[in-house]
Design a protein around this motif. Sequence first.
Motif, PDB file in Angstrom:
ATOM      1  N   ARG A  16       0.833  -1.207   0.000  1.00  0.00           N
ATOM      2  CA  ARG A  16       0.000   0.000   0.000  1.00  0.00           C
ATOM      3  C   ARG A  16       0.864   1.252   0.000  1.00  0.00           C
ATOM      4  O   ARG A  16       0.616   2.192  -0.758  1.00  0.00           O
ATOM      5  N   ILE A  17       1.891   1.270   0.842  1.00  0.00           N
ATOM      6  CA  ILE A  17       2.700   2.472   0.988  1.00  0.00           C
ATOM      7  C   ILE A  17       3.577   2.705  -0.239  1.00  0.00           C
ATOM      8  O   ILE A  17       3.524   3.771  -0.863  1.00  0.00           O
ATOM      9  N   ALA A  23       4.172   5.171  -5.438  1.00  0.00           N
ATOM     10  CA  ALA A  23       4.280   5.041  -6.897  1.00  0.00           C
ATOM     11  C   ALA A  23       3.336   6.012  -7.609  1.00  0.00           C
ATOM     12  O   ALA A  23       3.710   6.647  -8.604  1.00  0.00           O
ATOM     13  N   ALA A  24       2.110   6.153  -7.093  1.00  0.00           N
ATOM     14  CA  ALA A  24       1.159   7.080  -7.714  1.00  0.00           C
ATOM     15  C   ALA A  24       1.644   8.520  -7.605  1.00  0.00           C
ATOM     16  O   ALA A  24       1.525   9.308  -8.557  1.00  0.00           O
ATOM     17  N   LEU A  25       2.208   8.878  -6.466  1.00  0.00           N
ATOM     18  CA  LEU A  25       2.720  10.240  -6.282  1.00  0.00           C
ATOM     19  C   LEU A  25       3.924  10.500  -7.181  1.00  0.00           C
ATOM     20  O   LEU A  25       4.056  11.572  -7.776  1.00  0.00           O
ATOM     21  N   ARG A  26       4.814   9.522  -7.296  1.00  0.00           N
ATOM     22  CA  ARG A  26       5.966   9.682  -8.176  1.00  0.00           C
ATOM     23  C   ARG A  26       5.520   9.803  -9.639  1.00  0.00           C
ATOM     24  O   ARG A  26       6.049  10.631 -10.380  1.00  0.00           O
ATOM     25  N   ASP A  27       4.536   9.007 -10.024  1.00  0.00           N
ATOM     26  CA  ASP A  27       4.039   9.076 -11.403  1.00  0.00           C
ATOM     27  C   ASP A  27       3.437  10.442 -11.719  1.00  0.00           C
ATOM     28  O   ASP A  27       3.399  10.849 -12.888  1.00  0.00           O
ATOM     29  N   VAL A 111      -1.272  14.084   7.263  1.00  0.00           N
ATOM     30  CA  VAL A 111      -2.292  13.101   6.906  1.00  0.00           C
ATOM     31  C   VAL A 111      -1.977  11.787   7.603  1.00  0.00           C
ATOM     32  O   VAL A 111      -0.838  11.308   7.567  1.00  0.00           O
ATOM     33  N   TRP A 112      -2.984  11.216   8.251  1.00  0.00           N
ATOM     34  CA  TRP A 112      -2.844   9.883   8.836  1.00  0.00           C
ATOM     35  C   TRP A 112      -3.605   8.904   7.940  1.00  0.00           C
ATOM     36  O   TRP A 112      -4.807   9.048   7.739  1.00  0.00           O
ATOM     37  N   ASP A 113      -2.880   7.929   7.391  1.00  0.00           N
ATOM     38  CA  ASP A 113      -3.475   6.883   6.571  1.00  0.00           C
ATOM     39  C   ASP A 113      -3.850   5.731   7.511  1.00  0.00           C
ATOM     40  O   ASP A 113      -2.974   5.032   8.027  1.00  0.00           O
ATOM     41  N   VAL A 114      -5.145   5.533   7.739  1.00  0.00           N
ATOM     42  CA  VAL A 114      -5.628   4.563   8.727  1.00  0.00           C
ATOM     43  C   VAL A 114      -5.724   3.195   8.059  1.00  0.00           C
ATOM     44  O   VAL A 114      -6.638   2.923   7.282  1.00  0.00           O
ATOM     45  N   HIS A 115      -4.773   2.324   8.388  1.00  0.00           N
ATOM     46  CA  HIS A 115      -4.682   1.008   7.749  1.00  0.00           C
ATOM     47  C   HIS A 115      -5.588  -0.034   8.384  1.00  0.00           C
ATOM     48  O   HIS A 115      -5.976  -0.996   7.725  1.00  0.00           O
TER      49      HIS A 115
END
Length: 404
Positions: A16-17, A23-27, A111-115
């Motif tokens: 996920r991370i 990867a989405a942010l880098r793209d 931002v807290w990503d709640v897993h």
Amino acid sequence: MRILVVTVVHHPEDARILHREIAALRDSGHQIVYAAPFTARGVAPRADVEGIDLPRAAGSNRREALRAARTVLAERGPAADVVLLHDPELLLALPGTLRRWRRGGAAPVTVWDVHEDTAAALAMKRWVPRALRPPLRFAVHTAERLAERHLRLLLAEDAYQARFRRTHPVVPNLATAPPGPTEPPGGERVVYLGQLSRARGALDLIQMARLLWPAIRVEVIGAADPDVRGALAAADRDGVLHWHGFLSNDRALPLLSGALAGLSLLHDQPNYRHSRPTKVVEYMACGIPVVTTPTPLAAELVERHSCGLVVPYEDPAAATEAVRRLSTDTGLRLRAAERGRKAALADLNWPDKAARFTTLLETWAKEAAGPALTREAARTRRPSPRRTAGSPSSFPSERPATDA
């Protein structure tokens, strides 16, 4: 944007991370600094991100990791547009850090990503004494309410909304479906992908492997909790199953292709009742049938799309019979694989949803920058005798990353 991503709990190669969100942010052209326990997990940072090595928070030993994370947040946070946190433990490092950021006039969007359902997960942590679990659950709920007041939240599941007073965006755990046609599911091996623990059915996998051997081989991919490592290693030495150990997502997913089925043998635990196992979506995306215990979201997915079989909790014999049924019924196996793959491509494919995640962070950063830019313009029109610190224009580059 300049984005600081921090975890002290998750593997640096967490799907996920790293393989989805980073990867989405880098793209999208954003610049990433990734602080994670690289050395503790025996991996190096990827070439396309700047890595900062942190200690790992494991069991009751979390103080050193939190101290190191607090230092990274204090030093690198002010230069970021967004700070993305992946562990509830990191909330403990924030109170003083947020105050310092605000005093310096350079508070990034945090931002807290709640897993997961943290309070429910406490019941599964053997290192937490039973007497401490109720007060710790209360402390977790209090921390979640405070986080909701001061941070932005992303949720991995719709069901997590019930824990919070406001509605927060959901970024679900999806899979990246392999392009092009997939290899049809064969009849000689089944696979398991994910963390291995008692509650995730690690010992059930070993029993299944003994029942299926030698006609059908069980392949296991993932890191294991200390209390099941010995049993898995022994089964691997005996040739009963093949344990690959941890593999990064881009190395693990190709091993799923062509398997008879993918296994998800979670036990009936509160933390699993409203979470959809990512492995189930990954099996579907790779075009193999699913054999799962009846955790609600996994069972609903499998039954709705007719892409596998549901078996009772903690019943390796029943899971073994389900695998044998798929092995002998070629039509059932191929139909389940085709339906799962079709559903994954239509509704559960991460590349189709990645832009929404990136847009969320971009929007939050712009909203936070707006008032700051307005204040800066006012200061430019009416110079003040007082000097106000501003945010650096980019991540500091003079400080080298710690080698992992």
